[in-house]
Design a protein around this motif. Structure first.
Motif, PDB file in Angstrom:
ATOM      1  N   ASN A 136       4.478   7.811  -3.060  1.00  0.00           N
ATOM      2  CA  ASN A 136       3.668   6.548  -3.096  1.00  0.00           C
ATOM      3  C   ASN A 136       4.132   5.287  -3.296  1.00  0.00           C
ATOM      4  O   ASN A 136       4.758   4.446  -4.327  1.00  0.00           O
ATOM      5  CB  ASN A 136       2.378   6.725  -4.404  1.00  0.00           C
ATOM      6  CG  ASN A 136       1.335   5.825  -3.970  1.00  0.00           C
ATOM      7  OD1 ASN A 136       1.411   4.674  -3.758  1.00  0.00           O
ATOM      8  ND2 ASN A 136       0.198   6.315  -4.508  1.00  0.00           N
ATOM      9  N   THR A 137       4.360   4.450  -1.928  1.00  0.00           N
ATOM     10  CA  THR A 137       5.161   3.059  -2.038  1.00  0.00           C
ATOM     11  C   THR A 137       4.218   2.149  -2.873  1.00  0.00           C
ATOM     12  O   THR A 137       4.813   1.135  -3.221  1.00  0.00           O
ATOM     13  CB  THR A 137       5.441   2.879  -0.879  1.00  0.00           C
ATOM     14  OG1 THR A 137       4.201   2.859   0.231  1.00  0.00           O
ATOM     15  CG2 THR A 137       6.486   3.720  -0.005  1.00  0.00           C
ATOM     16  N   GLU A 138       2.833   2.355  -2.848  1.00  0.00           N
ATOM     17  CA  GLU A 138       2.283   1.348  -3.740  1.00  0.00           C
ATOM     18  C   GLU A 138       2.643   1.187  -5.015  1.00  0.00           C
ATOM     19  O   GLU A 138       2.577   0.035  -5.842  1.00  0.00           O
ATOM     20  CB  GLU A 138       0.643   1.474  -3.550  1.00  0.00           C
ATOM     21  CG  GLU A 138      -0.246   0.494  -4.120  1.00  0.00           C
ATOM     22  CD  GLU A 138      -1.628   0.863  -3.850  1.00  0.00           C
ATOM     23  OE1 GLU A 138      -2.488  -0.202  -4.342  1.00  0.00           O
ATOM     24  OE2 GLU A 138      -1.947   1.741  -3.322  1.00  0.00           O
ATOM     25  N   THR A 174       0.781  -1.262  -0.121  1.00  0.00           N
ATOM     26  CA  THR A 174      -0.156   0.042  -0.078  1.00  0.00           C
ATOM     27  C   THR A 174       0.779   1.291  -0.225  1.00  0.00           C
ATOM     28  O   THR A 174       2.055   1.278   0.106  1.00  0.00           O
ATOM     29  CB  THR A 174      -0.946   0.102   1.186  1.00  0.00           C
ATOM     30  OG1 THR A 174      -0.220   0.300   2.510  1.00  0.00           O
ATOM     31  CG2 THR A 174      -1.713  -1.296   1.269  1.00  0.00           C
ATOM     32  N   SER A 175       0.142   2.371  -0.141  1.00  0.00           N
ATOM     33  CA  SER A 175       0.821   3.518  -0.242  1.00  0.00           C
ATOM     34  C   SER A 175       1.353   4.114   1.264  1.00  0.00           C
ATOM     35  O   SER A 175       1.996   5.098   1.455  1.00  0.00           O
ATOM     36  CB  SER A 175      -0.048   4.710  -0.537  1.00  0.00           C
ATOM     37  OG  SER A 175      -1.095   5.039   0.447  1.00  0.00           O
ATOM     38  N   VAL A 176       1.144   3.187   2.199  1.00  0.00           N
ATOM     39  CA  VAL A 176       1.654   3.579   3.688  1.00  0.00           C
ATOM     40  C   VAL A 176       2.464   2.361   4.267  1.00  0.00           C
ATOM     41  O   VAL A 176       2.709   2.265   5.588  1.00  0.00           O
ATOM     42  CB  VAL A 176       0.466   3.974   4.712  1.00  0.00           C
ATOM     43  CG1 VAL A 176      -0.391   5.072   4.199  1.00  0.00           C
ATOM     44  CG2 VAL A 176      -0.580   2.510   4.489  1.00  0.00           C
ATOM     45  N   ASN A 177       3.391   1.908   3.381  1.00  0.00           N
ATOM     46  CA  ASN A 177       4.168   0.895   3.785  1.00  0.00           C
ATOM     47  C   ASN A 177       3.782  -0.248   4.501  1.00  0.00           C
ATOM     48  O   ASN A 177       4.357  -0.455   5.684  1.00  0.00           O
ATOM     49  CB  ASN A 177       5.550   1.616   4.581  1.00  0.00           C
ATOM     50  CG  ASN A 177       6.546   2.612   3.525  1.00  0.00           C
ATOM     51  OD1 ASN A 177       7.091   1.764   2.846  1.00  0.00           O
ATOM     52  ND2 ASN A 177       6.530   3.722   3.720  1.00  0.00           N
ATOM     53  N   THR A 178       2.618  -0.664   4.170  1.00  0.00           N
ATOM     54  CA  THR A 178       2.182  -2.014   4.448  1.00  0.00           C
ATOM     55  C   THR A 178       2.443  -3.208   3.734  1.00  0.00           C
ATOM     56  O   THR A 178       2.913  -2.959   2.589  1.00  0.00           O
ATOM     57  CB  THR A 178       0.823  -1.967   5.001  1.00  0.00           C
ATOM     58  OG1 THR A 178       0.009  -1.754   3.862  1.00  0.00           O
ATOM     59  CG2 THR A 178       0.520  -0.970   6.293  1.00  0.00           C
TER      60      THR A 178
END
Length: 248
Positions: free
Chosen positions: A146-148, A120-124
C-alpha cells in the motif's frame, strides 16, 4: 653434513610457507575484487524491473494584467518491482526497503529538483510540501503493498517515487488557446532537451527479517524518452546490469 641438510630443509619450508601465504593473499584479493565488481549473486529478493514514466504538467494562472501563464513542471514517476528470489532456499521476508542519499549530479543551474512519495495506494502524486521527501523514503514490510501508507508486501511488490524538475520556464498563452498538459508544452515554451536534462543518484537498501542488509547505488538520466515531441516518455529496464547489491 646433517646440520647443512637440516638448514636446507628449513629454508625450503620457509619459502613454501611464504609461497602459500602469497597465494592466499592473491586469491583473497581476487575474490574481493570479484565481489566489488559483481556484488551479491543470490539475494533473498531481487528487483525484477524498473519502469520510468516522464512527462510534464502545467499550472495555469492569470496575473493582474489578465495575462495567462502556464508554469511547467517536468515529472518522472519511477516504479520498482521487487520479487522473491526462487533460487534463494532459505525462508525470509522484507523488513524494510529504503531509498536514501539522493543527489542531483548534473542539472541546469536554475532547475529545482524535488522528490515526492506517493499520495494514494495506486502510485499517484500530489506535488505539495506534505509529500516531499526530505532525507529518505522507507517502505515497511507488511501483509500487503500500500504505497499510500508506505508499506510493501513482505514477499515483494510495486513501489516507487516521483522526481520533478521545476523553475525551468513558463508558457504565455491566449485565453482561448488549448494548452497541452504533457511534455510537448516544453517545446511550445521554447525549452530544449538540454534545459531539462539532469542526473540523479541514490541508494536502494533492502533489509530482511533475518537481519540481512543489501545496498545498491542507482543512477538515472532524466527525463526518459523524447517528451518534447511525443509528450510522454517511458522506459522499462529488466536487465538491470548496472545495479550491484552488496552486503553492509
Amino acid at each position: 653434513m646433517k646440520r647443512s641438510s637440516f638448514s636446507k630443509k628449513r629454508i625450503i619450508h620457509f619459502y613454501v610457507v611464504i609461497f602459500i601465504l602469497i597465494m592466499i593473499i592473491i586469491i583473497a584479493g581476487l575474490l574481493m575484487f570479484k565481489y566489488h565488481v559483481e556484488g551479491e549473486k543470490n539475494l533473498p529478493f531481487n528487483i525484477k524491473k524498473i519502469n520510468i514514466v516522464s512527462t510534464a504538467e502545467s499550472n495555469i494562472t492569470q496575473d493582474e494584467e489578465g495575462v495567462w501563464n502556464a508554469g511547467i513542471l517536468q515529472k518522472n514517476d519511477v516504479f520498482f518491482t521487487i520479487e522473491k528470489n526462487n533460487d534463494y532456499k532459505k525462508e525470509d521476508a522484507i523488513k524494510k526497503v529504503s531509498f536514501e542519499n539522493f543527489q542531483i549530479i548534473k542539472a541546469n543551474e536554475n532547475m529545482i529538483v524535488d522528490i515526492y512519495r506517493p499520495t494514494t495506494s495506486v502510485n499517484t502524486y500530489s506535488y505539495t510540501d506534505e509529500y516531499k521527501i526530505q532525507n529518505s523514503l522507507e517502505y515497511l514490510g507488511g501483509l500487503a503493498t500500500n504505497t499510500e501508507t508506505l508499506q510493501i508486501n513482505n514477499q515483494g511488490g510495486l513501489i516507487g517515487f516521483s522526481i520533478t524538475a521545476d523553475n525551468i520556464g513558463e508558457y504565455i498563452f491566449s485565453e482561448n488557446e488549448k494548452v497541452p498538459s504533457d511534455g510537448t508544452l516544453l517545446a511550445k515554451a521554447g525549452i530544449s532537451s538540454e534545459d531539462i536534462t539532469f542526473q540523479v543518484s541514490f541508494d536502494l537498501i533492502i533489509e530482511t527479517e533475518s537481519d540481512n542488509r543489501f545496498k545498491a547505488n542507482i543512477i538515472f538520466d532524466l527525463p526518459t524518452g523524447n517528451i518534447l515531441e511525443e509528450g510522454v516518455g517511458t522506459l522499462e529496464d529488466t536487465e538491470l546490469n548496472n545495479i550491484i547489491f552488496k552486503r553492509f
